[in-house]
Design a protein around this motif. Structure first.
Motif, PDB file in Angstrom:
ATOM      1  N   ASP A 112     -75.833  34.974  -9.580  1.00  0.00           N
ATOM      2  CA  ASP A 112     -76.944  34.054  -9.284  1.00  0.00           C
ATOM      3  C   ASP A 112     -77.643  34.308  -7.954  1.00  0.00           C
ATOM      4  OD1 ASP A 112     -74.492  33.176  -8.272  1.00  0.00           O
ATOM      5  OD2 ASP A 112     -74.978  31.060  -8.463  1.00  0.00           O
ATOM      6  N   ASN A 113     -77.136  35.205  -7.113  1.00  0.00           N
ATOM      7  CA  ASN A 113     -77.891  35.675  -5.942  1.00  0.00           C
ATOM      8  C   ASN A 113     -78.480  37.064  -6.209  1.00  0.00           C
ATOM      9  OD1 ASN A 113     -75.529  33.943  -4.200  1.00  0.00           O
ATOM     10  ND2 ASN A 113     -77.651  33.656  -3.605  1.00  0.00           N
ATOM     11  N   HIS A 160     -70.456  37.204  -9.312  1.00  0.00           N
ATOM     12  CA  HIS A 160     -71.359  36.274 -10.000  1.00  0.00           C
ATOM     13  C   HIS A 160     -72.781  36.762  -9.720  1.00  0.00           C
ATOM     14  CE1 HIS A 160     -71.902  34.370  -6.025  1.00  0.00           C
ATOM     15  NE2 HIS A 160     -70.606  34.589  -5.913  1.00  0.00           N
ATOM     16  N   ARG A 190     -65.482  28.371  -2.727  1.00  0.00           N
ATOM     17  CA  ARG A 190     -65.077  28.615  -4.123  1.00  0.00           C
ATOM     18  C   ARG A 190     -63.638  28.155  -4.343  1.00  0.00           C
ATOM     19  NH1 ARG A 190     -68.993  31.416  -6.888  1.00  0.00           N
ATOM     20  NH2 ARG A 190     -67.699  32.111  -8.589  1.00  0.00           N
ATOM     21  N   ARG A 244     -67.697  20.164  -2.353  1.00  0.00           N
ATOM     22  CA  ARG A 244     -68.103  20.942  -1.181  1.00  0.00           C
ATOM     23  C   ARG A 244     -68.836  20.112  -0.127  1.00  0.00           C
ATOM     24  NH1 ARG A 244     -70.584  26.253  -4.381  1.00  0.00           N
ATOM     25  NH2 ARG A 244     -68.630  27.426  -4.491  1.00  0.00           N
ATOM     26  N   ALA A 280     -78.923  29.995  -4.711  1.00  0.00           N
ATOM     27  CA  ALA A 280     -78.199  30.015  -5.987  1.00  0.00           C
ATOM     28  C   ALA A 280     -77.813  28.595  -6.392  1.00  0.00           C
ATOM     29  CB  ALA A 280     -76.950  30.874  -5.853  1.00  0.00           C
ATOM     30  N   ASN A 281     -77.520  28.447  -7.648  1.00  0.00           N
ATOM     31  CA  ASN A 281     -77.044  27.202  -8.287  1.00  0.00           C
ATOM     32  C   ASN A 281     -78.183  26.236  -8.629  1.00  0.00           C
ATOM     33  OD1 ASN A 281     -74.379  28.117  -7.985  1.00  0.00           O
ATOM     34  ND2 ASN A 281     -74.124  27.054  -6.041  1.00  0.00           N
ATOM     35  N   GLY A 331     -76.767  27.580  -2.675  1.00  0.00           N
ATOM     36  CA  GLY A 331     -75.600  28.399  -3.006  1.00  0.00           C
ATOM     37  C   GLY A 331     -74.335  27.622  -2.710  1.00  0.00           C
ATOM     38  N   ALA A 332     -73.421  28.272  -1.991  1.00  0.00           N
ATOM     39  CA  ALA A 332     -72.173  27.606  -1.627  1.00  0.00           C
ATOM     40  C   ALA A 332     -72.290  26.904  -0.279  1.00  0.00           C
ATOM     41  CB  ALA A 332     -71.053  28.640  -1.577  1.00  0.00           C
ATOM     42  N   THR A 355     -68.107  31.377   1.712  1.00  0.00           N
ATOM     43  CA  THR A 355     -68.206  31.254   0.255  1.00  0.00           C
ATOM     44  C   THR A 355     -66.806  31.263  -0.372  1.00  0.00           C
ATOM     45  OG1 THR A 355     -70.369  32.294   0.240  1.00  0.00           O
ATOM     46  CG2 THR A 355     -69.189  32.298  -1.837  1.00  0.00           C
ATOM     47  N   PHE A 365     -74.498  26.083 -11.601  1.00  0.00           N
ATOM     48  CA  PHE A 365     -73.468  26.806 -10.845  1.00  0.00           C
ATOM     49  C   PHE A 365     -73.217  28.205 -11.408  1.00  0.00           C
ATOM     50  CE2 PHE A 365     -68.957  27.951 -10.192  1.00  0.00           C
ATOM     51  CZ  PHE A 365     -68.979  28.051  -8.810  1.00  0.00           C
ATOM     52  N   ASP A 366     -73.387  29.198 -10.551  1.00  0.00           N
ATOM     53  CA  ASP A 366     -73.154  30.623 -10.874  1.00  0.00           C
ATOM     54  C   ASP A 366     -74.132  31.189 -11.910  1.00  0.00           C
ATOM     55  OD1 ASP A 366     -71.129  30.999  -9.046  1.00  0.00           O
ATOM     56  OD2 ASP A 366     -69.552  31.443 -10.506  1.00  0.00           O
TER      57      ASP A 366
HETATM   58  N1  HSE Z   1     -72.763  30.389  -7.220  1.00  0.00           N
HETATM   59  C1  HSE Z   1     -72.106  30.770  -6.025  1.00  0.00           C
HETATM   60  C2  HSE Z   1     -71.259  29.618  -5.519  1.00  0.00           C
HETATM   61  C3  HSE Z   1     -73.122  31.140  -4.995  1.00  0.00           C
HETATM   62  O1  HSE Z   1     -71.767  28.502  -5.506  1.00  0.00           O
HETATM   63  O2  HSE Z   1     -70.112  29.835  -5.152  1.00  0.00           O
HETATM   64  C4  HSE Z   1     -72.496  31.671  -3.744  1.00  0.00           C
HETATM   65  O3  HSE Z   1     -73.456  32.384  -3.058  1.00  0.00           O
END
Ligand code: HSE
Length: 305
Positions: A135-136, A133, A182, A229, A11-12, A255-256, A178, A17-18
């Motif tokens: 995106d996954n 969200h 977040r 992050r 994801a992302n 992703g995260a 995650t 993002f998201d």
């Molecule tokens: N878009 C989300 C994040 C993906 O970056 O927090 C988490 O799987």
């Protein structure tokens, strides 16, 4: 009896993002078998040790929420997991989707309809609502490269064709949830950062669509989540530099995280080893996977009774 096969996702993709995700050719498989003495979940493969084996498992919990009074009293779910857990490859999203898909299949069975003939739009809306969200879950359900954004009526989704793409994903043995990732993000962003990301997200989509690696290399940068992050994951910044030096087109958090994903056209093992060495140098073990992007999404099949 129904079996669903669900791909890993990243994801992302840097600035999206998201909103952007890509399905990868690594799969979890879940089976729903009716009967038995209650609710049982049997897990094999990645992360199977720590997972609940009863109704408290994420999959039956989601089914119970979706089904209410219609929740069956006795069934067994068998999970065959090849996607590493808590890695940034959408493993928990496969469980969310499995829960929603199984709930939909139970509803159809009760209505006397084909349990494998599911309304994917409805499944997506429910899975996004559960996950928070899309995106996954969207690329996992639909396959390929997907743009997904919240909308007054649910979600707006667009599958964007892309040229074949190979990735190297390196996952350090480092717990970075995650929820934690977040929580590290600010509540608001400057106009400059918003503009930086909006433009780059569009360029990443265009680069993937047209197979423009130079553009991808310039566009895959982010100011919304990675700055908050990457520094929390030991070795991640070094892994990004090392993968680029080893020939990757671009590298981002998958992703995260804590996994890092490199896009490349060659030298996959060299890139994987470079990222691994970066994590080793800060005392973390890691594993890497060389994964093709896949246009296949969820596969649903009926099992013989
Ligand atoms: N878009 C989300 C994040 C993906 O970056 O927090 C988490 O799987």
């Amino acid at each position: 009896m129904i079996r669903v096969r669900i791909p890993a996702t990243t994801a992302n993709l840097g600035p999206g993002f998201d909103c952007m995700g890509l399905a990868l050719d690594l799969w979890n498989t879940f089976e729903l078998h009716y009967g038995g003495d209650g609710i049982e979940v049997e897990s094999h493969g990645e992360g199977s040790q720590g997972l609940p084996t009863d109704a408290t498992n994420l999959i039956p919990s989601i089914m119970a929420e979706e089904l209410g009074e219609s929740m069956p009293k006795a069934f067994k779910i068998v999970c065959h997991n090849t996607i590493p857990v808590a890695s940034g490859l959408g493993s928990s999203s496969t469980a969310v989707l499995a829960g929603v898909l199984f709930a939909e299949s139970v509803k159809r069975t009760l209505a006397g309809a084909d349990p494998s003939d599911l309304d994917r739009e409805r499944v997506l809306a429910r899975a996004v609502a559960v996950e928070g969200h899309g995106d996954n879950v969207a690329p996992a359900l639909l396959g390929g490269f997907v743009i997904v954004v919240p909308d007054e009526c649910g979600v707006l989704t667009q599958r964007v064709p892309h040229v074949p793409m190979k990735t190297v994903v390196c996952v350090p043995d480092f717990a970075y949830l995650t929820s934690q990732a977040r929580a590290a993000l600010p509540d608001s962003y400057s106009k400059a950062d918003a503009i930086y990301n909006i433009g780059r997200a569009m360029l990443v989509a265009e680069a993937l669509r047209g197979g423009d690696d130079d553009l991808l290399a310039k566009a895959m940068n982010d100011r919304i989540h990675e700055p908050y992050r990457l520094h929390a994951i030991p070795g991640a910044l070094e892994a990004r530099t090392a993968a680029r030096d080893a020939g990757a087109i671009c590298v981002s958090l998958s992703g995260a995280g804590p996994g890092m994903i490199a896009f490349a056209r060659e030298g996959y093992d060299r890139i994987g080893r470079a990222m691994k060495n970066s994590f080793t140098s800060v005392g973390l073990s890691s594993r890497y996977w060389i994964l093709d992007a896949t246009d296949q999404g969820v596969h649903i099949g009926r099992l013989p009774m």
